[in-house]
Design a protein around this motif. Sequence first.
Motif, PDB file in Angstrom:
ATOM      1  N   ALA A 185       2.904   0.307   3.858  1.00 12.43           N
ATOM      2  CA  ALA A 185       3.112  -0.993   4.495  1.00 12.43           C
ATOM      3  C   ALA A 185       3.099  -2.104   3.462  1.00 12.43           C
ATOM      4  CB  ALA A 185       2.035  -1.254   5.541  1.00 12.43           C
ATOM      5  N   THR A 186       3.661  -3.229   3.883  1.00 13.96           N
ATOM      6  CA  THR A 186       3.657  -4.461   3.095  1.00 13.96           C
ATOM      7  C   THR A 186       2.756  -5.458   3.808  1.00 13.96           C
ATOM      8  OG1 THR A 186       5.917  -4.058   2.381  1.00 13.96           O
ATOM      9  CG2 THR A 186       5.083  -6.296   2.145  1.00 13.96           C
ATOM     10  N   ALA A 187       1.864  -6.080   3.047  1.00 15.56           N
ATOM     11  CA  ALA A 187       0.885  -6.997   3.637  1.00 15.56           C
ATOM     12  C   ALA A 187       1.084  -8.399   3.099  1.00 15.56           C
ATOM     13  CB  ALA A 187      -0.533  -6.512   3.330  1.00 15.56           C
ATOM     14  N   ASN A 188       1.461  -9.310   3.985  1.00 20.72           N
ATOM     15  CA  ASN A 188       1.564 -10.718   3.635  1.00 20.72           C
ATOM     16  C   ASN A 188       0.353 -11.458   4.177  1.00 20.72           C
ATOM     17  OD1 ASN A 188       4.020 -10.388   2.404  1.00 20.72           O
ATOM     18  ND2 ASN A 188       5.198 -10.948   4.186  1.00 20.72           N
ATOM     19  N   GLN A 189      -0.141 -12.412   3.425  1.00 22.45           N
ATOM     20  CA  GLN A 189      -1.290 -13.182   3.879  1.00 22.45           C
ATOM     21  C   GLN A 189      -0.917 -14.001   5.102  1.00 22.45           C
ATOM     22  OE1 GLN A 189      -2.132 -16.738   3.561  1.00 22.45           O
ATOM     23  NE2 GLN A 189      -4.187 -16.397   4.366  1.00 22.45           N
ATOM     24  N   TRP A 213       0.844  -1.189   0.000  1.00 24.30           N
ATOM     25  CA  TRP A 213       0.000   0.000   0.000  1.00 24.30           C
ATOM     26  C   TRP A 213       0.886   1.249   0.000  1.00 24.30           C
ATOM     27  CZ3 TRP A 213      -5.071   0.093  -0.833  1.00 24.30           C
ATOM     28  CH2 TRP A 213      -5.807  -1.090  -0.633  1.00 24.30           C
ATOM     29  N   TYR A 214       0.538   2.200  -0.905  1.00 22.87           N
ATOM     30  CA  TYR A 214       1.294   3.429  -1.046  1.00 22.87           C
ATOM     31  C   TYR A 214       0.357   4.633  -0.866  1.00 22.87           C
ATOM     32  CZ  TYR A 214       5.102   0.793  -3.274  1.00 22.87           C
ATOM     33  OH  TYR A 214       6.128  -0.076  -3.541  1.00 22.87           O
ATOM     34  N   TYR A 267       4.892  -2.076   8.668  1.00 22.85           N
ATOM     35  CA  TYR A 267       4.708  -0.656   8.401  1.00 22.85           C
ATOM     36  C   TYR A 267       6.050   0.055   8.252  1.00 22.85           C
ATOM     37  CZ  TYR A 267      -0.223  -1.231   9.391  1.00 22.85           C
ATOM     38  OH  TYR A 267      -1.532  -1.634   9.334  1.00 22.85           O
ATOM     39  N   GLU A 268       6.066   1.041   7.372  1.00 22.58           N
ATOM     40  CA  GLU A 268       7.247   1.865   7.188  1.00 22.58           C
ATOM     41  C   GLU A 268       7.289   2.962   8.248  1.00 22.58           C
ATOM     42  OE1 GLU A 268       9.674   1.201   4.782  1.00 22.58           O
ATOM     43  OE2 GLU A 268       8.454  -0.617   4.736  1.00 22.58           O
ATOM     44  N   SER A 269       8.475   3.536   8.394  1.00 19.66           N
ATOM     45  CA  SER A 269       8.652   4.608   9.355  1.00 19.66           C
ATOM     46  C   SER A 269       7.684   5.746   9.058  1.00 19.66           C
ATOM     47  CB  SER A 269      10.099   5.118   9.294  1.00 19.66           C
ATOM     48  OG  SER A 269      10.276   6.213  10.140  1.00 19.66           O
ATOM     49  N   GLU A 304      13.331  -5.484   0.439  1.00 23.23           N
ATOM     50  CA  GLU A 304      12.210  -5.917  -0.383  1.00 23.23           C
ATOM     51  C   GLU A 304      11.148  -4.837  -0.531  1.00 23.23           C
ATOM     52  OE1 GLU A 304      13.900  -9.351  -1.336  1.00 23.23           O
ATOM     53  OE2 GLU A 304      11.812  -9.032  -1.886  1.00 23.23           O
ATOM     54  N   LYS A 305      11.554  -3.662  -0.977  1.00 28.85           N
ATOM     55  CA  LYS A 305      10.551  -2.633  -1.222  1.00 28.85           C
ATOM     56  C   LYS A 305      11.018  -1.702  -2.320  1.00 28.85           C
ATOM     57  CE  LYS A 305      12.151   0.564   2.370  1.00 28.85           C
ATOM     58  NZ  LYS A 305      11.764   1.329   3.572  1.00 28.85           N
TER      59      LYS A 305
END
Lengths: 114, 109
Positions: free
Chosen positions: A47-51, A34-35, A57-59, B95-96
Amino acid sequence: SAVISQKPSRDICQRGTSLTIQCQVDSQVTMMFWYRQQPGQSLTLIATANQGSEATYESGFVIDKFPISRPNLTFSTLTVSNMSPEDSSIYLCSVEGPVRYEQYFGPGTRLTVT
Amino acid sequence: GIQVEQSPPDLILQEGANSTLRCNFSDSVNNLQWFHQNPWGQLINLFYIPSGTKQNGRLSATTVATERYSLLYISSSQTTDSGVYFCAVYVVGNEKLTFGTGTRLTIIP
């Protein structure tokens, strides 16, 4: 490449309310991203979402403000909570394509908070 | 973290002109992508180009990973080329995807 849809495409919300954005992919993917893109700015990863696990979450972004769900391998939601005018942005989800490190983006959700 | 700078920030050209957009990055990368964001906000994938040169119609891109830059060439510009062009990189070991500052291109009829 994956076909990604987002709902809603745009919304106008009042401050203090919350909005949940949906992201649907036409194939199973491990990671969804999500951007946020604030007006006139570049894209910033929220943030990056893994199932099956908690989102990473990013800073500068916290779960209480941007809770994320990832119930299966084709779907994710991002909630923007207790909104203020500063949350007015385009929110985009993305997935990694068949080629590693290549990302594809949904059409975005244009949010205006009044 | 990695710095990804694009130049120029703004570019205004007449229809039919050629242009070169530059992306400089400060660290080693696994990948570099070029995107076009149209006036409706949609991000369109242009190139996946960690190194070398690729061409697609009027557009071509070159990445020199050892010197940490990439170039996007647009020839015979059309009004539909208007929008914002972003480069984005995956940093080695991270990884981003990190986006550049963007170049806003306006093509005048």
